[in-house]
Design a protein around this motif. Structure first.
Motif, mmCIF file in Angstrom:
data_model
loop_
_atom_site.group_PDB
_atom_site.id
_atom_site.type_symbol
_atom_site.label_atom_id
_atom_site.label_comp_id
_atom_site.label_asym_id
_atom_site.label_seq_id
_atom_site.Cartn_x
_atom_site.Cartn_y
_atom_site.Cartn_z
ATOM 1 N N THR A 3 42.251 49.767 43.986
ATOM 2 C CA THR A 3 42.680 49.524 42.601
ATOM 3 C C THR A 3 44.105 48.971 42.485
ATOM 4 O O THR A 3 44.755 49.175 41.464
ATOM 5 C CB THR A 3 42.577 50.824 41.768
ATOM 6 N N VAL A 4 44.560 48.269 43.514
ATOM 7 C CA VAL A 4 45.895 47.662 43.410
ATOM 8 C C VAL A 4 45.879 46.664 42.245
ATOM 9 O O VAL A 4 45.000 45.813 42.155
ATOM 10 C CB VAL A 4 46.299 46.977 44.734
ATOM 11 N N GLY A 5 46.825 46.798 41.354
ATOM 12 C CA GLY A 5 46.916 45.889 40.191
ATOM 13 C C GLY A 5 46.050 46.340 39.021
ATOM 14 O O GLY A 5 46.201 45.835 37.908
ATOM 15 N N HIS A 6 45.144 47.300 39.259
ATOM 16 C CA HIS A 6 44.216 47.729 38.202
ATOM 17 C C HIS A 6 44.970 48.270 36.980
ATOM 18 O O HIS A 6 44.727 47.826 35.857
ATOM 19 C CB HIS A 6 43.267 48.789 38.780
ATOM 20 N N ALA A 7 45.888 49.211 37.210
ATOM 21 C CA ALA A 7 46.589 49.850 36.089
ATOM 22 C C ALA A 7 47.355 48.805 35.265
ATOM 23 O O ALA A 7 47.332 48.835 34.031
ATOM 24 C CB ALA A 7 47.558 50.905 36.613
ATOM 25 N N ARG A 8 47.998 47.862 35.971
ATOM 26 C CA ARG A 8 48.793 46.860 35.248
ATOM 27 C C ARG A 8 47.893 45.936 34.435
ATOM 28 O O ARG A 8 48.232 45.537 33.319
ATOM 29 C CB ARG A 8 49.632 46.034 36.232
ATOM 30 N N ARG A 9 46.714 45.578 35.010
ATOM 31 C CA ARG A 9 45.795 44.715 34.250
ATOM 32 C C ARG A 9 45.200 45.476 33.063
ATOM 33 O O ARG A 9 45.070 44.922 31.974
ATOM 34 C CB ARG A 9 44.679 44.182 35.168
ATOM 35 N N TYR B 54 45.290 44.155 29.264
ATOM 36 C CA TYR B 54 44.093 43.971 28.425
ATOM 37 C C TYR B 54 44.147 44.907 27.210
ATOM 38 O O TYR B 54 43.770 44.519 26.112
ATOM 39 C CB TYR B 54 42.816 44.269 29.231
ATOM 40 N N SER B 55 44.614 46.132 27.439
ATOM 41 C CA SER B 55 44.705 47.095 26.323
ATOM 42 C C SER B 55 45.679 46.575 25.272
ATOM 43 O O SER B 55 45.438 46.704 24.067
ATOM 44 C CB SER B 55 45.205 48.461 26.818
ATOM 45 N N GLU B 56 46.768 45.993 25.748
ATOM 46 C CA GLU B 56 47.768 45.450 24.813
ATOM 47 C C GLU B 56 47.144 44.330 23.973
ATOM 48 O O GLU B 56 47.338 44.273 22.758
ATOM 49 C CB GLU B 56 48.979 44.931 25.595
ATOM 50 N N GLN C 265 39.279 52.314 27.405
ATOM 51 C CA GLN C 265 37.952 52.339 28.038
ATOM 52 C C GLN C 265 37.386 50.925 28.219
ATOM 53 O O GLN C 265 36.882 50.577 29.273
ATOM 54 C CB GLN C 265 37.015 53.200 27.187
ATOM 55 N N VAL C 266 37.475 50.099 27.163
ATOM 56 C CA VAL C 266 36.951 48.724 27.245
ATOM 57 C C VAL C 266 37.778 47.914 28.251
ATOM 58 O O VAL C 266 37.221 47.196 29.099
ATOM 59 C CB VAL C 266 36.945 48.060 25.840
ATOM 60 N N ALA C 267 39.104 48.051 28.182
ATOM 61 C CA ALA C 267 39.977 47.316 29.104
ATOM 62 C C ALA C 267 39.691 47.737 30.552
ATOM 63 O O ALA C 267 39.605 46.894 31.462
ATOM 64 C CB ALA C 267 41.436 47.593 28.758
ATOM 65 N N ASP C 268 39.522 49.033 30.748
ATOM 66 C CA ASP C 268 39.255 49.607 32.073
ATOM 67 C C ASP C 268 37.916 49.090 32.606
ATOM 68 O O ASP C 268 37.812 48.639 33.761
ATOM 69 C CB ASP C 268 39.218 51.137 31.917
#
Ligand SMILES: [Fe+2]
Ligand SMILES: [Fe+2]
Length: 379
Positions: free
Chosen positions: A205-211, A215-217, A319-322
């Motif tokens: 999940t490298v980069g997952h949290a930042r993406r 997307y959430s923003e 949830q949708v962004a994730d």
């Protein structure tokens, strides 16, 4: 209008200028704050023709901003803390005074030849009046504001008083601002340290949290959520999976599909995210969003099986962004879905797994942003 109502009017004007000088400065950088403050000084003290603010750095006072002077030329000036000709002695806001000085001619022995030459080029070698006041940061002298006029007339008593009060206000506000900025920096760095810890732990999940944050923003902006809520969603999106720190490496980094038992372990990560994040004060909303990011709109999610509006809109957004990022990312056991395929799944699950309004907003904004930002497009 009699004299006293004239004075009242002028005083009201000055107070409103003084207050306005500090309006909307909390978002400015330290430097931009000082530029605004200096510009406002000219409205408060109209006799001033030119001015500058000096800030101490590594033992030297250097001009950080100016009005009316050639900044390139002015930047050549520097004064050592020890040879500072002014000799301020103050530690408390109440001790701040303003000082007026008519300079008929600089004392050549008091300054370096370089500074004398620069004074000559700037026109501040002789025949001018300077009004200045020290600036404090948390009981420490950190600089000064100085305002010059080049006609042979002193500043009014009112202007001297205004500069004294203004320097006290600048010092007080600057102290609060710098402390707040430091706290914010520490907070941002702590959040990023936690994100890095998850990425080290869970190499998929490298980069997952930042993406997910990005997307959430986008989605929250498309939904026109208030700014405070948007900030909370961004932080929760960055930290939503922090609970994975509490899941074993073997399960997290397992190259194949998970067994049911292993999946049950993974499903404990929102609870663990909650336990980690609730240690941080004022994090209540963020804890809730991270805790609920796997709840489904139809109540079939986990950990509590909550549905619809029992789950805050921010958690639906994350949830949708994730889900979008998970679908469009490659895993060892499957290839990444294309943007189009992921959108089809979001559509299909609209009103089931995902909040319908969030899906509508997400699809609209993804169509614009993913096409616009090809670096983010993965397929
Ligand atoms: Fe998760
Ligand atoms: Fe996630």
């Amino acid at each position: 209008m009699n004299n006293s109502s004239n004075d009242d009017f002028e005083l009201r004007d000055k107070i409103s200028l003084l207050v306005n000088a500090f309006v909307d400065t909390h978002t400015l950088s330290k430097e931009a704050f000082l530029v605004k403050i200096l510009n406002s000084a000219f409205e408060l003290i109209p006799e001033a023709e030119k001015g500058s603010i000096y800030i101490e750095s590594n033992g030297y006072y250097r001009p950080i901003c100016a009005k009316g002077y050639n900044m390139e030329l002015l930047s050549k000036l520097y004064f050592s803390k020890d040879d500072l000709f002014i000799g301020f002695e103050c530690k408390e806001l109440s001790e701040i005074q303003s000082y007026q000085n008519y300079i008929s001619r600089r004392n050549d022995c008091q300054f370096t030849p370089d500074n004398i030459e620069t004074f000559k080029q700037l026109g501040t070698y002789e025949h001018f009046t300077t009004l200045y006041a020290p600036l404090l940061y948390d009981h420490t002298l950190i600089g000064l504001i100085s305002l010059e006029r080049f006609i042979d007339e002193p500043y009014s008593v009112a202007s001297q008083e205004i500069l004294r009060f203004y320097a006290q206000s600048i010092s007080s506000y600057y102290t609060l601002k710098v402390k707040h900025d430091l706290k914010k920096k520490l907070f941002d760095e702590t959040v990023m340290a936690l994100v890095t810890a998850i990425e080290i732990k869970d190499s998929y999940t490298v980069g997952h949290a930042r993406r997910v944050m990005l997307y959430s923003e986008w989605i929250a902006t498309a939904l026109q959520l208030p700014a405070v809520q948007l900030e909370q969603i961004k932080i929760a999106a960055l930290l939503h999976d922090v609970g994975k720190l509490g899941i074993s490496d073997e399960i997290l980094n397992k190259p194949g599909k998970l067994t049911e038992e292993e999946y049950e372990q993974i499903k404990k990560h929102p609870e663990k995210s909650k336990r980690i994040l609730e240690n941080i004060s004022d994090f209540n909303e963020i804890v809730t969003l991270a805790y609920m990011h796997h709840e489904h709109y139809d109540g079939c999610g986990y950990p509590q099986g909550l549905e619809k509006d029992d789950v805050p809109i921010g958690a639906h957004v994350i949830q949708v962004a994730d889900a979008y990022d998970a679908m469009t990312s490659e895993r060892s056991y499957r290839k990444a879905l294309t943007h189009k395929q992921a959108i089809e799944i979001l559509q299909d699950q609209r009103g089931r797994q995902f909040h319908p309004d969030v899906v509508t907003a997400a699809i609209a904004i993804f169509e614009v942003m993913i096409n616009f930002d090809t670096k983010i497009q993965k397929s």
